[in-house]
Structure formats: structure tokens, C-alpha cells
Design an enzyme around this catalytic site. Structure first.
Site, PDB file in Angstrom:
ATOM      1  N   GLU A  92      37.122  35.234  43.024  1.00  0.00           N
ATOM      2  CA  GLU A  92      37.187  34.678  41.664  1.00  0.00           C
ATOM      3  C   GLU A  92      37.627  33.217  41.669  1.00  0.00           C
ATOM      4  OE1 GLU A  92      39.468  36.941  38.825  1.00  0.00           O
ATOM      5  OE2 GLU A  92      37.790  38.254  38.395  1.00  0.00           O
TER       6      GLU A  92
ATOM      7  N   HIS B  52      35.893  50.751  64.400  1.00  0.00           N
ATOM      8  CA  HIS B  52      34.914  51.791  64.719  1.00  0.00           C
ATOM      9  C   HIS B  52      33.736  51.741  63.758  1.00  0.00           C
ATOM     10  CE1 HIS B  52      37.636  53.788  67.640  1.00  0.00           C
ATOM     11  NE2 HIS B  52      38.520  53.112  66.923  1.00  0.00           N
TER      12      HIS B  52
ATOM     13  N   LYS C 159      29.737  40.119  30.380  1.00  0.00           N
ATOM     14  CA  LYS C 159      30.468  40.576  29.177  1.00  0.00           C
ATOM     15  C   LYS C 159      29.666  40.237  27.919  1.00  0.00           C
ATOM     16  CE  LYS C 159      35.099  40.316  31.149  1.00  0.00           C
ATOM     17  NZ  LYS C 159      36.307  39.524  31.262  1.00  0.00           N
TER      18      LYS C 159
HETATM   19  O1  PA5 Z   1      41.595  37.561  37.344  1.00  0.00           O
HETATM   20  C1  PA5 Z   1      41.253  37.848  36.224  1.00  0.00           C
HETATM   21  O2  PA5 Z   1      41.447  37.100  35.244  1.00  0.00           O
HETATM   22  C2  PA5 Z   1      40.597  39.180  35.926  1.00  0.00           C
HETATM   23  O3  PA5 Z   1      40.385  39.939  37.053  1.00  0.00           O
HETATM   24  C3  PA5 Z   1      41.467  39.972  34.970  1.00  0.00           C
HETATM   25  O4  PA5 Z   1      42.707  40.196  35.559  1.00  0.00           O
HETATM   26  C4  PA5 Z   1      40.818  41.298  34.597  1.00  0.00           C
HETATM   27  O5  PA5 Z   1      39.567  41.080  34.037  1.00  0.00           O
HETATM   28  C5  PA5 Z   1      41.676  42.050  33.620  1.00  0.00           C
HETATM   29  O6  PA5 Z   1      41.913  41.275  32.498  1.00  0.00           O
HETATM   30  P1  PA5 Z   1      43.038  41.642  31.473  1.00  0.00           P
HETATM   31  O7  PA5 Z   1      44.332  41.556  32.149  1.00  0.00           O
HETATM   32  O8  PA5 Z   1      42.884  40.615  30.389  1.00  0.00           O
HETATM   33  O9  PA5 Z   1      42.726  43.024  30.986  1.00  0.00           O
END
Ligand code: PA5
Length: 484
Positions: free
Chosen positions: A327, A356, A470
């Protein structure tokens, strides 16, 4: 060649740097960029400013993860760790101890992965089967929300009902709903299913704790619910992105539930932060790690990083790292708007298990990987392999050594074999698998991606790519609802 910190934490880069690997000339070619990256980290620490970083809504946003290891009054004003917030976490531990039977931690991505690391490492696989006494009065802990999987959610509900029946009388279940945005489908759907099902049981008392953005002016949906229902809340502060939340109340409230040493965890992170303030690259673990991996990728095509800790309970640490690297650095455009499609690809592996399976690929497949080992020098509970069958020579030969010695021989052999075939690898060594050294390691990895973001000139703190699906999913769900 290794960078060794005073604590004993070691970054061994012998199989990553030198002749036929990343060279001094490679690093020299980034001298100016490294200086700028280090300067940018200094500014980030002092002010939270990161060039070109915008929030999801397109507004400039501060980055505060580097403040999290420090417990100060000043941080309290930003909902970061302060003496008062840490005290509250300790109070929370004592309130739960011998009072709550089961905690279900609901969350996904950054609201799940770090928590799972803490749980797996400090509780292990069988925590929930231990007696309350062995757990020192702390509850059984389950995770949910990290998928939309009716079968597993149903199983957890049935399991909790069975715990209540087995115990007789009434049990107390705490649903810890964690979502910074407060409305994530995966988390909230599981939360609603579980809340509804457990509330209907006469022998189960349900308490909810919400971990979300604390902003009272612009409340998240979860915050709104918490206010309306009088649920206790913890904060996911502004300026702390999901993948950095293990050091804020997302990770720390989980730490409180399992009775972990929170201060030691933050102290490890803090000492690592101090080491990462060194302007000499050979003394700065994050700058060195980022520079070597960046050069390995850009100059030698090694753009896959296999995160391979040796030890079962560290698998979730690999999974946490996957999110952090993917990310943070997988970005189409750089900070100047130029299309770069940057990003090394992270892979999960565990030693010895994946020796393995994946090792064949690491050893002979495409020359596109760095295998990053993690080893623990001294394991708390070691076992000697006994001479159980003396007549079987092959088995007798391995008797008398401890399992952790055998584990390290396997890791070292893997590293040597990879090296012999020009396969880049490196190793982080933790003197012990405790709160302090885990804090050091997780913080080092977080700071490394921040450096690499600067080197690659990409925003390591946004994730615009996850918005694409999304935008498609929202209307599809609406359509589905309308068709019902
Ligand atoms: O790193 C990030 O921003 C995402 O992985 C969020 O943590 C994930 O989408 C969960 O989001 P939220 O904490 O708003 O539910």
C-alpha cells in the site's frame, strides 16, 4: 557485514551488498536523494509534513506515525500516545481481567494486521484453549471482520455460544469494533451479524468498544453509534494511516487485552527511531534497508521482496509487512504527477515451512527477488531433540541439538545456498522475541518504507488505488439491496 544496534538488534546485509550485489557505486549514485530523504524524515518528525501527501479527500494531511513511540503530554493533544492514554490502556487491562470472557476484535487491513501480529507472537496458537489462570485472567481472543465470509463468522458465533453453554451461567463478550473510517463494509457487516446474534442470547452479555477516528465535529458512523449507545472508545488519530496503527490505540488496545508490555513495545520503537535519526547511512537501519532494497530493485531488477521469518508465530508479521510495502509503495504516479508505476512486490514466506515449497523458486527462478529473513537468536521455550530411536542413525544424528539450533542451521543453509547462486538476501536478527525487539523491528520496517517513498518520489502515505474498486462496489451493493 552487519549493522548492530546497542540492543543487539542486527541487520545483516552481507548477501545484499558488495561485489555482484548492490555496490557502493549504486549507493553513491543516490547520495543526493538519500540526503534529501533523510532531510524529509527530519521535517516529518518535527512537523508531520510530507511533500505532496494528500488525504483521501485530496487535502494536505500530516503524517504522525513517527511521533507514536513517544509518550508525551504534547502528543496527547493530537490523540497520540500520552501518559494519560497509556494509563487508560492499563486501566482497560485491569477492567477486563477476570471480568470479560471473550473478546472479538473486528477489523480489516490496518485495523487487523498489526493486532494479529501482537496476538500471534505473544499468545500463540493455543491461547484460547488455556485456562483463565494460565492467561492471567485475560480473555479468549478471536478475530473477525477481515473477510466477508459467512461460514467463518457463523462458526465464531456458534463457538462463542458453545463457550457460554459449557461455562453455564452468563459470559461476557466484548466486541472491539475497529475502523478508522468507521464504515468499512467487511468490518461493519461482521460486527452487525455478530452483535445481533449474540445479543439474542440470554446467557451472553455483550459489550462494545469502538476504535475509530475520535473527531467529534465530523463523526464517523462508528463514532456516532458509540456516542448514541455509550460505548467506550479508543482513537485512531488523524495523521496515522491504517498500516502504521500498530503503535497507536488500534494495536495498543489489543496489547491491553492480552496483557502485553505496552511501554516496552513503544520503547523498542523509540530506540529504533533514534537510531534512524543518524545521518550516516551505515548507522541508520531504515535508510540503509531502504537504500539497499531500492537499489536492488532499480539497478538489479530484484523487485520482489520475500519476507521470510523463521518461526510459525511470525507468519502474520509477514502478512503485516505485505500491506505496509504494497500500500505504501505501489503507486502509479509519483509526487510530480508523472506516471511511474512504482512498487516492489512483497511475498509472504515462513521458514522452514516454505523451504519445502517456495525455495525452489527463490534458488533457481527469475532473478527478481530479495529474500529478507528474520531470525530470533534466543527462543524462550527451546526443546532438545531427544535420541528417541537410537537404532535409526539418521535420527540419532540430529539428537542432542535444540529445535531452535536446527531452525537456525536451516535458515543459514538457505541463506548460503541463495548466496552461492547470486540470489540476494538479508537478515534481521532479534536477540529475543519480546515486546522491545518487536517494537524495534516493526518500527524499522515502517520507517524504511517512508525512506523508500522519498527515494522513489512516491507518496508512501496514501492509497488511491484501493478507492477504484470501492467506487464500483458501492453502487453494486445499492443495486443488490434495491433488488431485494
Ligand atoms: O491501510 C489502510 O488504510 C487500509 O488497509 C485500512 O486500514 C483498511 O481499509 C481498513 O480501514 P478502516 O480502518 O477505515 O476500516
Amino acid at each position: 557485514m552487519a549493522l548492530v544496534l546497542k540492543s543487539g538488534f542486527t541487520f545483516d546485509y552481507d548477501n545484499l551488498f558488495g561485489e555482484g550485489k548492490v555496490t557502493q557505486a549504486d549507493l553513491d549514485s543516490y547520495a543526493e536523494d538519500l540526503k534529501k530523504a533523510h532531510e524529509a524524515m527530519k521535517v516529518m518528525r518535527e512537523t508531520g509534513f510530507i511533500k505532496a501527501h494528500l488525504s483521501k479527500d485530496g487535502n494536505p494531511e500530516k503524517v504522525y506515525f513517527s511521533k507514536l513511540p513517544y509518550i508525551t503530554e504534547e502528543n496527547g493533544k493530537l490523540n497520540l500516545n500520552s501518559p494519560a492514554s497509556i494509563k487508560r490502556l492499563h486501566d482497560f487491562t485491569e477492567r477486563i481481567r477476570n471480568n470479560v470472557d471473550v473478546v472479538v476484535s473486528l477489523g480489516i487491513g490496518g485495523s487487523f494486521l498489526g493486532n494479529k501480529v501482537l496476538f500471534d507472537i505473544f499468545c500463540g496458537e493455543f491461547w484460547n484453549t488455556w485456562s483463565a489462570e494460565k492467561r492471567k485472567g485475560m480473555p479468549k481472543v478471536y478475530f473477525s471482520g477481515q473477510n466477508i465470509d459467512a461460514r467463518r463468522t457463523g462458526d465464531i458465533i456458534d463457538h462463542i455460544k458453545a463457550i457460554a453453554e459449557h461455562k453455564g451461567g452468563k459470559i461476557k463478550v466484548m466486541l472491539m469494533c475497529m475502523s478508522k473510517s468507521g464504515g468499512t463494509l467487511d468490518t461493519m457487516s461482521n460486527f452487525m451479524v455478530m452483535y445481533d446474534a449474540l445479543k439474542k442470547c440470554d446467557n451472553i452479555e455483550v459489550e462494545v468498544v469502538a476504535v475509530t477516528d475520535p473527531n467529534m465535529e465530523k463523526k464517523t458512523l462508528l463514532k456516532q453509534l458509540a456516542v448514541e449507545n455509550g460505548w467506550e472508545t479508543f482513537a485512531v488519530p488523524d495523521g496515522v494511516g491504517g498500516r502504521f496503527t500498530v503503535f497507536c490505540e488500534v494495536g495498543l488496545s489489543t496489547a491491553a487485552v492480552i496483557g502485553m508490555d505496552i511501554e516496552k513495545f513503544l520503547e523498542g520503537a523509540r530506540d529504533m527511531d533514534k537510531a534512524c535519526q543518524n545521518e550516516d547511512i551505515w548507522q541508520n537501519p531504515a535508510m540503509l534497508n531502504a537504500a539497499l532494497k531500492f537499489a536492488a530493485s532499480e539497478k538489479h531488477g530484484r523487485n520482489i521482496e520475500v519476507m521470510m521469518p523463521y518461526g510459525d508465530y511470525m507468519k502474520s508479521l509477514s502478512e503485516w509487512y505485505i500491506q505496509l510495502l504494497a500500500e505504501s509503495l505501489g503507486k502509479q504516479f509519483d509526487k510530480d504527477g508523472k506516471e511511474v508505476c512504482y512498487g516492489r512486490t512483497p511475498l509472504v514466506a515462513v521458514g522452514t515451512t516454505d523451504m519445502h515449497s517456495q525455495t525452489q523458486q527463490h534458488q533457481e527462478g527469475a532473478l527478481d527477488k530479495v529474500v529478507q529473513f528474520i531470525k530470533v537468536e534466543k527462543w524462550a521455550n527451546d526443546l532438545v531433540i531427544p535420541n528417541a530411536f537410537p537404532e535409526a542413525k539418521k535420527l540419532a544424528d540430529i539428537s542432542g541439538v535444540t529445535m531452535s539450533e536446527a531452525l537456525e542451521v536451516a535458515r543459514q543453509s538457505n541463506a548460503d545456498a541463495l548466496k552461492s547462486n547470486h540470489r540476494f538476501n538479508a537478515c534481521f536478527s532479534l536477540p529475543e522475541l519480546n515486546e522491545y525487539h518487536l517494537g524495534e523491528l516493526l518500527y524499522l520496517l515502517a520507517m524504511s518504507v517512508a525512506y523508500e517513498g522519498e527515494l522513489a518520489n512516491v507518496d508512501a502515505f496514501n492509497q488511491p488505488g484501493v478507492e477504484a474498486y470501492k467506487r464500483i462496489m458501492g453502487p453494486k451493493l445499492q443495486e443488490l439491496k434495491a433488488s431485494k
